[in-house]
Structure formats: structure tokens, C-alpha cells
Write an enzyme that holds these catalytic residues in place. Structure first.
Site, mmCIF file in Angstrom:
data_model
loop_
_atom_site.group_PDB
_atom_site.id
_atom_site.type_symbol
_atom_site.label_atom_id
_atom_site.label_comp_id
_atom_site.label_asym_id
_atom_site.label_seq_id
_atom_site.Cartn_x
_atom_site.Cartn_y
_atom_site.Cartn_z
ATOM 1 N N ASP A 18 40.960 -24.326 54.416
ATOM 2 C CA ASP A 18 40.760 -25.544 53.613
ATOM 3 C C ASP A 18 41.618 -25.673 52.353
ATOM 4 O OD1 ASP A 18 38.778 -25.649 55.534
ATOM 5 O OD2 ASP A 18 37.111 -25.522 54.141
ATOM 6 N N LYS A 78 36.551 -29.874 60.076
ATOM 7 C CA LYS A 78 35.154 -29.437 60.040
ATOM 8 C C LYS A 78 34.397 -30.142 58.924
ATOM 9 C CE LYS A 78 36.047 -25.273 57.225
ATOM 10 N NZ LYS A 78 35.096 -25.468 56.132
ATOM 11 N N CYS A 111 32.843 -22.051 51.665
ATOM 12 C CA CYS A 111 33.440 -21.876 52.991
ATOM 13 C C CYS A 111 33.864 -20.439 53.263
ATOM 14 C CB CYS A 111 34.608 -22.837 53.171
ATOM 15 S SG CYS A 111 34.086 -24.570 53.073
#
Length: 197
Positions: A18, A78, A111
């Protein structure tokens, strides 16, 4: 036998979590974190370690930043915090279920943490590259790293990963890895972590 956390190119996967455009102004040490992750990705390509890239809600948070050098990778989109969505699990299976994950990206307390927990529960060894992981706040970053170490993840650095993967100046790819280490990794504020131990 105790787990010692020895890295090997065989059975490893590089997870890039990310590192997206909208995070740029808010993540502590973002530029240096991405720079270190980019070196890890370059080394993975040299050494034949497969990479997996995710993006958190790219419609709202934008694409992966170009300086990561990952434009040729398919990004797994996601909304959950863990990287281990269905498409990533399928990719891991297609890779023969690697036993070791080298993990970098953002954010440490969200995350990165959720991904680490899922990987550990799968029985994988997790190496979190601390100078290639960050959060919006240094406090969240440092406490997350401490928490993940308690859970059984290994904390390491970009340079340590690169050197441990080749292990010998006679390694056929050593010169290429050495070039990636020509300049030391930038200070990303981790000394505060060790002074708190």
C-alpha cells in the site's frame, strides 16, 4: 530447533504493502520508506524473489507511487487491512506457498500488523523491514513494531536483508546487490525504538 530467522532466496516472497499516492503527505518518513522498499524490489528482481503488491482502496487512495518502481506489477486491490485477500492467497499458492515473507510498506499498526498476524497464523516466517515500514505517527510505528516482535516476527533492515540473501561475496549476484548498497539507507527514526527497549 529454535527459529533463527535466516533468510534465503529459496521459498521467500517480497510483500509490498500500500505505498500509494494519497499517503505521501501524511506518512512519517514516506520518501525514505519508499526508497528503501524500491531497493528491496530491485534486489528481489536480481535474486529471483517474487514480489506481490497491494493497494488499499485505490479509487480513494490513488495508485502506487512511481518511485517504488513497481509499474510492471499487477496491484491487488483491497479494502481489508491484511494483504492476504483471496487474490493474494491464490498468487501465494501459485508460487508454491513460500515459507518466508519479507514485508514492507504502510501502515505499521494496520495493514502491516494484520498481514503479519495472518502470515504467522499460516505458519510463515515474517521478516518486517523496519526501515521500509511506517505509519502516520512515529508512536504508532514504534509500538506496532514492538507488538509484532512480541508476536514472533523478525525485525530487520533493508541492508541486512540484502546482505543476508547473498551471504557471500562470491555469490553470483553480489556485485549487483553491492551496487544497491552503494549509499547507506537513510535514517528513518528507528533509534527511538531501540532506546525504548
Amino acid at each position: 530447533m529454535a527459529r533463527i530467522g535466516r533468510l534465503s532466496t529459496k521459498g521467500s516472497v517480497l510483500l509490498l504493502c500500500d505505498m500509494q499516492e494519497k499517503f505521501r503527505p501524511n506518512i512519517f518518513q514516506f520518501t525514505n520508506i519508499v526508497s528503501n522498499a524500491a531497493r528491496l524490489l530491485q534486489a528481489a528482481r536480481v535474486l529471483g524473489i517474487p514480489p506481490i503488491l497491494t493497494e488499499q482502496y485505490p479509487k480513494g487512495l490513488g495508485p502506487t507511487v512511481p518511485e517504488l518502481g513497481a509499474s510492471d506489477l499487477k496491484a491487488h486491490s483491497k479494502t481489508q487491512f491484511s494483504m492476504l485477500g483471496e487474490s493474494v492467497q491464490t498468487e501465494l499458492k501459485n508460487m508454491g506457498n513460500p515459507k518466508t515473507a519479507i514485508l514492507c510498506g504502510i501502515e505499521a499498526q494496520a495493514c502491516i500488523a494484520c498481514t503479519t498476524f495472518d502470515l504467522l497464523e499460516r505458519g510463515m516466517e515474517v521478516h518486517i523491514v523496519a526501515d521500509a515500514v511506517s505509519s502516520r505517527s512515529q508512536t504508532d510505528r514504534l509500538f506496532a513494531l514492538s507488538r509484532l516482535k512480541q508476536s514472533g516476527a523478525f525485525l530487520t533492515t533493508t541492508e541486512a536483508v540484502l546482505l543476508q540473501l547473498v551471504q557471500d561475496a562470491k555469490h553470483p549476484n553480489f556485485k549487483e546487490i553491492q551496487r544497491l548498497l552503494a549509499h547507506p539507507s537513510p535514517d528513518t527514526g528507528l533509534l527511538a525504538f531501540f532506546s525504548s527497549l
